[in-house]
Design an enzyme around this catalytic site. Structure first.
Site, mmCIF file in Angstrom:
data_model
loop_
_atom_site.group_PDB
_atom_site.id
_atom_site.type_symbol
_atom_site.label_atom_id
_atom_site.label_comp_id
_atom_site.label_asym_id
_atom_site.label_seq_id
_atom_site.Cartn_x
_atom_site.Cartn_y
_atom_site.Cartn_z
ATOM 1 N N CYS A 1 30.792 50.633 41.392
ATOM 2 C CA CYS A 1 29.552 51.398 41.366
ATOM 3 C C CYS A 1 29.882 52.836 41.001
ATOM 4 O O CYS A 1 30.889 53.116 40.363
ATOM 5 C CB CYS A 1 28.831 51.318 42.707
ATOM 6 S SG CYS A 1 29.799 51.878 44.118
ATOM 7 N N GLY B 1 44.818 44.491 29.717
ATOM 8 C CA GLY B 1 46.261 44.723 29.701
ATOM 9 C C GLY B 1 46.622 46.188 29.863
ATOM 10 O O GLY B 1 47.785 46.565 29.682
#
Length: 633
Positions: A2, A369
């Site tokens: 959030c 990644g």
């Protein structure tokens, strides 16, 4: 996931005013949390407190509503992020008799703090920014995670202390236009981003990664502390075979912990070493097909979708591939760049936004990644230590200066290809006989000498990086660990993680990076350097740990960075706008740039006399921010 906001006001505000202000701050970041919001307010004898949040529901969809309170209502928390070891911590707390009212990771942070205080923060494995108001201590604690994955800005004015996940929330309460920070300006025009603790504005700051603020409501003062632990930092005495096995175990477990979710998730798959390993690990943890997502480019020299297709086929994923071109840039560049709230010119922000936008149609969480290069030593720039030391030991400085002049003429490129000529010229530009080469090579937009010729003398800061040299204790970086630590403090926090957070959250998509795990970082920094970079073989131990899981030699294939051909676009679709930014009257009114020099730089790029993609793109991004954000305040 959030966004959070908060403020402490020393002046009296009524309940309506307080709720209106914190509500306005929340509304500006609704993209970070479209599912829910929450507010805490309190009016006391010495002023008032407000904390707010917007929620993107990922874990405990039914009972995880914030703010969350202690059972006696004396402690309250708002939280942005994910705690990946919250189940382990919860189990430990329950064994001590602690009772929980929800299944959320937010409550685990609260209960852990209630039991152990601020010293508990180092136990949190995750990405986070949170604020805890402790009524008994009359203090507020505001913390940011180890790598700086989640943003946190703050400012103190005479009557108010404010903090927020994004700059735009703070600017809703700005009483006047803030001054442009000279230090922030220099950092951006050198690095392409502004690292913590600085922002583009005077007196507005980023909280540094792995730090927390203690705000005292009695004195209305604050101090900043580092989150510390008692970890043994001595080098490991471990064989390569054992280290390789431990590497695979740590990475696999990290992917597993970051795949905890009550909503669908997938992976970004570029076809490089890092995203391929993350996608592989996730696919091995489920019998169902996973979703993988990749971005390609119409310009062939930037497109590497063939590599991602190989991995997708190998792991049998539901693969989603999106190809973008100049029209996609035209339609989105304004929204993408201005959402950063300050100048930001990492060219990978554009494709990252677009892959996030497409991905959100299928899943709510994506594993990435990101961080693999910093953690395992994978960047080409890490060669620079070896190259610089070898070069300066055999090439006298006068001869180098001559070769530099020749190289500037012979290696100048007219096109945005970033091939071998570009790399050799960049290397020659950053060769340094005084131990300063790494600070030059991370200056992607402009070197110190270049920037000195582009901005007014009174704005230029010659010793720009001294505070980071002092902070890291690395005056003249020479080892792989030196390079990696500088990247963690500067480019990871200020560049890559800011890029991923803003572009993904603009699409209400949560991105998680398994390589950004403190346990893995602590492990690799204690390994012998040759395990990470064996000769010229980067990320050696990571590739060796997983090589049997991939086709022969696949992990050895070269891959370019996740950028976009903005240099070409500046000559075509963005040319008219770029040329408006070198209008003589506009430059005069700004009083920032040396008019003739910056105009020459831009015109030479447009005409293909000399490709200056990074420098001109940084200028374009700054001018766009200045015109559309700064002048509108």
């Amino acid at each position: 996931m959030c966004g959070i906001n908060g403020f402490v006001s020393k002046t009296d505000l009524d309940a309506t005013q307080i709720k209106k202000q914190i509500g306005s701050m929340n509304d500006t970041i609704i993209h970070r949390g479209p599912d829910d919001d929450g507010v805490f307010t309190e009016v006391g004898t010495d002023g008032c407190i407000a904390m707010g949040m917007r929620r993107l529901s990922i874990i405990d969809l039914t009972s995880g509503k914030q703010p969350i309170y202690s059972s006696d209502k004396q402690i309250v928390i708002v939280f942005n992020g994910e705690i990946y070891n919250y189940r382990i911590l919860r189990h430990q707390l329950e064994k001590q008799g602690i009772v929980f009212a929800t299944n959320s990771d937010t409550e685990v942070i609260l209960k852990l703090y209630e039991l152990e205080g601020e010293s508990s923060f180092f136990k949190l494995d995750g990405m986070f920014a949170f604020s805890i108001y402790d009524k008994k201590k009359n203090q507020i604690f505001i913390a940011r995670d180890f790598f700086g994955e989640k943003p946190l800005y703050y400012t103190q004015r005479e009557d108010r202390f404010i903090w927020a996940s994004e700059l735009k929330s703070i600017m809703t309460d700005a009483p006047e236009k803030p001054e442009i920070s000279k230090t922030g300006l220099n950092h951006f025009l050198r690095l392409t981003y502004i690292p913590a603790p600085h922002t583009i504005y005077e007196n507005i700051y980023k909280l540094q990664a792995n730090h927390y603020i203690v705000y005292d409501l009695n004195s209305h003062s604050f101090q900043i502390k580092e989150i510390t632990d008692s970890e043994d930092k001595s080098p490991l005495d471990i064989s390569f075979t054992d280290a390789k096995a431990q590497t695979k175990e740590l990475v696999t477990k990290s992917v597993e912990s970051r795949s905890i979710s009550d909503v669908p998730l997938g992976t970004f798959l570029s076809g490089g070493v890092d995203s391929s390993i993350v996608s592989l690990c996730l696919s091995q943890m489920t019998s169902a097909k996973i979703d993988t997502f990749s971005i390609g480019f119409e310009k062939a020299s930037f497109d590497e979708t063939d590599k991602s297709q190989v991995v997708a086929k190998m792991i049998n994923s539901n693969h989603h591939e999106f190809v973008i071109g100049e029209d996609d840039l035209k339609n989105n560049v304004h929204e993408i760049l201005l959402n950063f709230d300050e100048p930001f010119s990492d060219t990978a922000a554009l494709p990252t936004y677009l892959v996030s936008k497409k991905t959100k149609d299928f899943v709510k969480v994506a594993l990435t990644g990101d961080g693999g290069d910093e953690v395992f030593g994978g960047y080409n720039k890490y060669y620079v230590g070896k190259l610089n030391n070898k070069y300066t030991s055999v090439v006298p400085r006068p001869l180098h200066n001559l070769s530099l002049n020749i190289g500037n003429r012979l290696l100048t490129s007219s096109d945005d290809k970033r091939g071998m000529r570009f790399k050799i010229n960049k290397m020659l530009q950053t060769v340094n006989y005084d131990g300063e080469y790494y600070w030059d090579i991370i200056s992607l937009a402009n070197t110190k000498e270049q920037l000195a010729g582009l901005i007014k003398e009174e704005l230029f800061e010659a010793n720009l990086f001294q505070e980071y040299k002092d902070k890291t204790g690395i005056q003249k970086p020479s080892s792989l660990n030196d390079f990696r630590f500088i990247d963690k403090v500067l480019s990871l926090e200020g560049g890559m993680l800011a890029k991923v957070d803003r572009t993904s959250m603009l699409n209400s998509l949560e991105c998680r990076a398994p390589f950004l795990n403190k346990q893995i970082w602590d492990f690799t920094k204690k390994l012998p350097a040759k395990y990470l970079m064996n000769g010229w073989n980067k990320k050696y131990i990571l590739k060796e740990a997983f090589k049997t899981d991939f086709p022969d030699k696949f992990l050895e294939k070269s891959k370019q960075g996740f950028g976009s051909p903005v240099g070409d676009w500046l000559r075509s679709g963005l040319r008219k706008e770029l040329e408006s930014y070198i209008d003589p009257s506009f430059l005069e009114s700004q009083g920032i740039f040396i008019k003739d020099n910056i105009t020459s730089l831009v015109k030479n790029h447009i005409s293909k006399k000399k490709d200056s993609t990074y420098s001109v793109w940084a200028f374009y991004c700054f001018q766009k921010w200045y015109k559309h954000t700064y002048l509108s305040i």
